[in-house]
Motif scaffolding. Structure first.
Motif, mmCIF file in Angstrom:
data_model
loop_
_atom_site.group_PDB
_atom_site.id
_atom_site.type_symbol
_atom_site.label_atom_id
_atom_site.label_comp_id
_atom_site.label_asym_id
_atom_site.label_seq_id
_atom_site.Cartn_x
_atom_site.Cartn_y
_atom_site.Cartn_z
ATOM 1 N N ALA A 72 67.469 11.868 11.927
ATOM 2 C CA ALA A 72 68.749 12.492 12.272
ATOM 3 C C ALA A 72 68.548 13.760 13.090
ATOM 4 O O ALA A 72 69.274 13.999 14.059
ATOM 5 C CB ALA A 72 69.528 12.792 11.000
ATOM 6 N N ILE A 91 69.890 14.385 16.780
ATOM 7 C CA ILE A 91 70.762 15.515 17.117
ATOM 8 C C ILE A 91 70.200 16.277 18.313
ATOM 9 O O ILE A 91 70.929 16.629 19.243
ATOM 10 C CB ILE A 91 70.944 16.444 15.898
ATOM 11 N N TRP A 105 75.015 10.366 19.630
ATOM 12 C CA TRP A 105 76.338 10.516 19.029
ATOM 13 C C TRP A 105 76.347 10.048 17.571
ATOM 14 O O TRP A 105 77.208 10.435 16.803
ATOM 15 C CB TRP A 105 77.376 9.730 19.830
ATOM 16 N N TRP A 106 75.395 9.207 17.197
ATOM 17 C CA TRP A 106 75.342 8.631 15.847
ATOM 18 C C TRP A 106 74.515 9.477 14.886
ATOM 19 O O TRP A 106 74.389 9.162 13.717
ATOM 20 C CB TRP A 106 74.760 7.229 15.912
ATOM 21 N N PRO A 125 74.956 12.444 13.285
ATOM 22 C CA PRO A 125 75.543 12.938 12.029
ATOM 23 C C PRO A 125 75.714 11.862 10.964
ATOM 24 O O PRO A 125 75.738 12.160 9.778
ATOM 25 C CB PRO A 125 76.893 13.494 12.481
ATOM 26 N N LEU A 169 72.763 11.925 8.554
ATOM 27 C CA LEU A 169 72.543 13.077 7.688
ATOM 28 C C LEU A 169 72.962 12.802 6.249
ATOM 29 O O LEU A 169 72.221 13.114 5.312
ATOM 30 C CB LEU A 169 73.277 14.305 8.226
#
Length: 81
Positions: free
Chosen positions: A53, A57, A62-63, A65, A68
């Motif tokens: 993650a 980031i 875009w995926w 989060p 997390l």
């Protein structure tokens, strides 16, 4: 057959040999224990998902989060299992 290094002299040792001392320097050594409990495995999986993650980031995914929450949940479950 896994190999590990002596913490004192960095000699390569095998975990198959039931040794308690390093053959080169004579210091006591212990083979690293594998993760055998489910809690430890869940923690490792959670950490790997969190690392993925963070990389996502930083790279602008875009995926990211969405990774997390499962990473944190698995890590916490492993901690208290």
């Amino acid at each position: 057959m896994a190999h590990f290094r002596c913490p004192a002299c960095s000699a390569e040792l095998s975990d198959e040999d039931p040794i308690s001392t390093c053959p080169q320097c004579g210091k006591p050594v212990r083979a690293p224990a594998p993760i055998t409990h489910l809690g430890g495995k869940l923690q490792v999986i959670g950490i790997l998902i969190l690392v993925a993650a963070i990389i996502a980031i930083l790279s602008g995914g875009w995926w990211a989060p969405a990774l997390l929450f499962p990473g944190v949940v698995l890590f916490i479950l492993g901690k208290f299992w």
